[in-house]
Motif scaffolding. Structure first.
Motif, PDB file in Angstrom:
ATOM      1  N   TYR A 293      -9.857   8.594  -2.716  1.00 56.19           N
ATOM      2  CA  TYR A 293     -11.250   8.368  -2.333  1.00 56.19           C
ATOM      3  C   TYR A 293     -11.457   8.859  -0.898  1.00 56.19           C
ATOM      4  CZ  TYR A 293     -11.070   5.061  -6.249  1.00 56.19           C
ATOM      5  OH  TYR A 293     -10.896   4.487  -7.476  1.00 56.19           O
TER       6      TYR A 293
ATOM      7  N   THR B 149     -13.784   8.169   2.656  1.00 48.44           N
ATOM      8  CA  THR B 149     -14.447   7.022   3.288  1.00 48.44           C
ATOM      9  C   THR B 149     -15.959   7.075   3.143  1.00 48.44           C
ATOM     10  OG1 THR B 149     -14.384   8.245   5.380  1.00 48.44           O
ATOM     11  CG2 THR B 149     -12.607   6.679   4.962  1.00 48.44           C
TER      12      THR B 149
ATOM     13  N   CYS C  65       0.213  10.761  -2.782  1.00 45.69           N
ATOM     14  CA  CYS C  65       0.099   9.299  -2.675  1.00 45.69           C
ATOM     15  C   CYS C  65       1.429   8.713  -3.129  1.00 45.69           C
ATOM     16  CB  CYS C  65      -1.056   8.799  -3.539  1.00 45.69           C
ATOM     17  SG  CYS C  65      -1.467   7.058  -3.279  1.00 45.69           S
TER      18      CYS C  65
ATOM     19  N   GLU D  36      -6.033   5.505   6.176  1.00 50.80           N
ATOM     20  CA  GLU D  36      -6.861   6.706   6.107  1.00 50.80           C
ATOM     21  C   GLU D  36      -6.144   7.882   6.776  1.00 50.80           C
ATOM     22  OE1 GLU D  36     -10.471   5.636   7.974  1.00 50.80           O
ATOM     23  OE2 GLU D  36     -11.172   4.374   6.326  1.00 50.80           O
TER      24      GLU D  36
ATOM     25  N   HIS E  43      -8.285   8.172   1.524  1.00 48.44           N
ATOM     26  CA  HIS E  43      -7.296   7.125   1.268  1.00 48.44           C
ATOM     27  C   HIS E  43      -7.027   7.082  -0.231  1.00 48.44           C
ATOM     28  CE1 HIS E  43     -10.487   4.410  -0.206  1.00 48.44           C
ATOM     29  NE2 HIS E  43     -11.212   4.935   0.764  1.00 48.44           N
ATOM     30  N   CYS E  44      -5.949   6.399  -0.643  1.00 47.79           N
ATOM     31  CA  CYS E  44      -5.548   6.393  -2.046  1.00 47.79           C
ATOM     32  C   CYS E  44      -4.991   5.031  -2.425  1.00 47.79           C
ATOM     33  CB  CYS E  44      -4.519   7.491  -2.333  1.00 47.79           C
ATOM     34  SG  CYS E  44      -2.878   7.169  -1.622  1.00 47.79           S
ATOM     35  N   LEU E  45      -4.797   4.829  -3.733  1.00 48.96           N
ATOM     36  CA  LEU E  45      -4.146   3.645  -4.287  1.00 48.96           C
ATOM     37  C   LEU E  45      -3.430   4.053  -5.570  1.00 48.96           C
ATOM     38  CD1 LEU E  45      -5.978   2.590  -6.940  1.00 48.96           C
ATOM     39  CD2 LEU E  45      -7.523   1.927  -5.116  1.00 48.96           C
TER      40      LEU E  45
ATOM     41  N   THR F 153      -3.720  -2.937  -9.540  1.00 46.20           N
ATOM     42  CA  THR F 153      -3.889  -1.854  -8.574  1.00 46.20           C
ATOM     43  C   THR F 153      -3.364  -2.301  -7.222  1.00 46.20           C
ATOM     44  OG1 THR F 153      -6.119  -2.607  -8.054  1.00 46.20           O
ATOM     45  CG2 THR F 153      -5.892  -0.918  -9.758  1.00 46.20           C
TER      46      THR F 153
ATOM     47  N   HIS G 151      -5.227  -0.250  -0.691  1.00 50.45           N
ATOM     48  CA  HIS G 151      -5.503   1.119  -0.281  1.00 50.45           C
ATOM     49  C   HIS G 151      -4.539   1.529   0.834  1.00 50.45           C
ATOM     50  CE1 HIS G 151      -9.528   1.868  -2.267  1.00 50.45           C
ATOM     51  NE2 HIS G 151      -9.238   0.616  -2.593  1.00 50.45           N
ATOM     52  N   SER G 152      -4.261   2.801   0.851  1.00 49.16           N
ATOM     53  CA  SER G 152      -3.405   3.337   1.910  1.00 49.16           C
ATOM     54  C   SER G 152      -4.201   3.466   3.208  1.00 49.16           C
ATOM     55  CB  SER G 152      -2.864   4.705   1.491  1.00 49.16           C
ATOM     56  OG  SER G 152      -3.932   5.646   1.401  1.00 49.16           O
TER      57      SER G 152
ATOM     58  N   PRO H 204       0.837  -1.216   0.000  1.00 47.54           N
ATOM     59  CA  PRO H 204       0.000   0.000   0.000  1.00 47.54           C
ATOM     60  C   PRO H 204       0.862   1.252   0.000  1.00 47.54           C
ATOM     61  CG  PRO H 204      -0.022  -1.058   2.157  1.00 47.54           C
ATOM     62  CD  PRO H 204       0.665  -2.012   1.231  1.00 47.54           C
TER      63      PRO H 204
ATOM     64  N   SER I  49     -15.381   9.696  -4.959  1.00 45.17           N
ATOM     65  CA  SER I  49     -14.153   9.565  -5.731  1.00 45.17           C
ATOM     66  C   SER I  49     -13.715  10.942  -6.182  1.00 45.17           C
ATOM     67  CB  SER I  49     -14.361   8.652  -6.947  1.00 45.17           C
ATOM     68  OG  SER I  49     -13.200   8.631  -7.744  1.00 45.17           O
TER      69      SER I  49
END
Length: 489
Positions: free
Chosen positions: A263, A265, A249, A317, A298-300, A311, A314-315, A229, A269
């Motif tokens: 994104y 929570t 990110c 939060e 959070h991001c990816l 992908t 997710h990172s 992540p 988006s």
């Protein structure tokens, strides 16, 4: 002839004058004869390369000043051999010429014949060695399933080749015409799942008909990891709707990615593809949300290799607080008075101050993202002050103008009343004791009336002579009403 001259040169001349002259002539003749014998130049020998293997070749070139085709080479202490002036010989042949089987050094010289033998060239040394092991390097040493690693099998400097083979200790093998190879992470896994490690080695071939070289002495390790992540950072952590926040990110160091998605929570988006992006506070809020509120983001990231795409997880939060901006007004009252102190006005000057609902945030320094908002607020505050000041000035001017207009209107009413209350000037007796004090001020109006005919015998200065010396006390009633009674009488 040469033997005769040498015989004469060896004869001891008598110690006479004639003998000295003869000795000088003989020495000169002997020097010219010996110079003709050693007139040839020595050739120049070049060898390339100076280090070879048993299967490798060295190029010999004996450069002669005279046009000759054949030269004589001496290898070590062996007799000279007639060879072409340009000749190539391999390492095994060199060792056999000097009677050796093991690798070592071989010295070589050359000369040529042009009616006689030339001097020898300078001595050159050729080193014959066995094939040495190559050196394997890998870059990078940590990759993912969707990234690549470059392998480089480098032979010794004295070996000229471009054919190498790579293999792993688990049984994987890659052969090719090049000593540089690029592999994907999936090529190194062999039905395994990351994380996994592969230990690699390589060897080379000097030419097509030779045996392979020794293998690399050390193993090179390549680690294939799974996608980790990313790390999400947001600065600053407290903003308003109009302020901006920078989102970063960051993928792991062994991953090369340029596409990221962010994104919230709550399900929104942000539709961002750059891994570093600047957004406003309002961009982080849902339609149903309103500040103040805390938004979790959070991001990816996305990695691509040819047609394969994957992908990352997710990172963690990261929170950012979006506050609202409230506007309060403070009013300062100023009072303006005229010189007659008859009117007063109270224009107000309003100054807008923008404060945040969070008192801690308002006391601390502004975040870098709120510089544009602060500049806009300062501009609005100064425009409000200037417009309010201009309004107060216009109000004061209008009040002063109204005061003077009212005063002028009252003076006009006084003049009209004085005109209607004035008595006809029929004689001196009508003027004495009956003209009020304010009538004297209006004497010019009474004298200019068309119906008044002054007495020829009267004193031309009678209006002034009729003013009594004693003080006049105005009647208690209104002077207009008193004068009207006197007129009716």
């Amino acid at each position: 002839m040469n033997s005769v001259l040498e015989h004469h040169c060896s004869v001891t001349p008598p110690f006479t004058m004639a003998g000295h002259l003869l000795l000088l002539v003989l020495i000169t003749v002997c020097s010219e004869t010996k110079g003709q014998v050693t007139d040839l130049e020595a050739p120049k020998l070049s060898v390339d390369p100076k280090i070879i293997t048993k299967t490798g070749s060295v190029h010999l070139n004996c450069q002669t000043p005279a046009p000759v085709t054949d030269c004589f080479y001496s290898f070590g202490k062996t007799p000279a051999k007639k060879l072409p002036c340009r000749h190539s010989v391999n390492g095994s042949t060199l060792l056999s010429l000097v009677g050796r089987d093991s690798p070592g050094e071989v010295s070589v010289t050359c000369f040529y014949l042009s009616s006689r033998k030339s001097p020898h060239s300078e001595r050159k040394v050729i080193s014959v060695q066995d094939l040495g092991p190559p050196v394997l390097s890998v870059h990078p040493s940590v990759i993912t399933e969707f990234s690549t690693v470059t392998l480089f099998c480098q032979p010794p400097v004295y070996v000229s080749t471009s054919r190498c083979s790579f293999y792993s200790l688990t049984g994987l093998k890659w052969e090719g015409p090049s000593c540089v190879r690029t592999l994907r992470g999936s090529d190194l896994m062999k039905n395994q799942r990351p994380p996994t490690e592969q230990q690699l080695k390589c060897y080379y071939f000097e030419n097509e008909n030779t045996s392979p070289s020794p293998h690399t002495a050390t193993k090179s390790t390549v680690t294939v990891k799974d996608l980790a992540p990313p790390t999400l950072t947001m600065m600053p952590s407290v903003i308003t709707e109009t302020d901006t926040v920078t989102l970063s990110c960051q993928p792991p160091s062994y991953v090369s990615a340029s596409i990221c998605y962010f994104y919230t929570t709550s399900g929104k988006s942000l539709h961002v593809t750059d891994c570093v992006q600047t957004l406003r506070g309002s961009d982080l809020l849902m339609v149903t949300q309103s500040p103040p509120t805390e938004v979790q983001v959070h991001c990816l990231y996305v990695v691509q290799l040819e047609s394969a795409t994957s992908t990352s997880p997710h990172s963690k939060e990261t929170n950012v607080t979006v506050q609202t901006t409230t506007t309060t007004k403070t009013t300062t009252t100023t009072t303006s008075r005229t010189t007659a102190h008859l009117f007063s006005t109270e224009p107000t000057t309003s100054q807008e101050k923008t404060t945040s609902q969070n008192p801690v945030q308002s006391e601390t320094a502004k975040a870098p993202g709120s510089e544009n908002s602060s500049a806009t607020k300062n501009l609005i505050m100064w425009l409000t002050i200037i417009l309010t000041a201009c309004g107060a000035t216009v109000g004061c001017v209008m009040l002063v103008a109204a005061f003077f207009c009212t005063k002028k209107r009252k003076d006009k009413v006084k003049s009209q009343d004085s005109y209607h209350c004035e008595q006809p000037l029929s004689g001196e007796n009508n003027l004495r004791g009956t003209e009020p004090e304010h009538a004297a001020n209006s004497a010019s109006v009474s004298v200019n009336q068309p119906n008044v005919q002054p007495d020829d015998e009267a004193d031309p200065y009678h209006p002034y002579a009729s003013i009594p010396d004693e003080n006049y006390s105005s009647p208690k009633n209104n002077f207009q009403y008193s004068f009207l009674q006197m007129h009716n009488h």
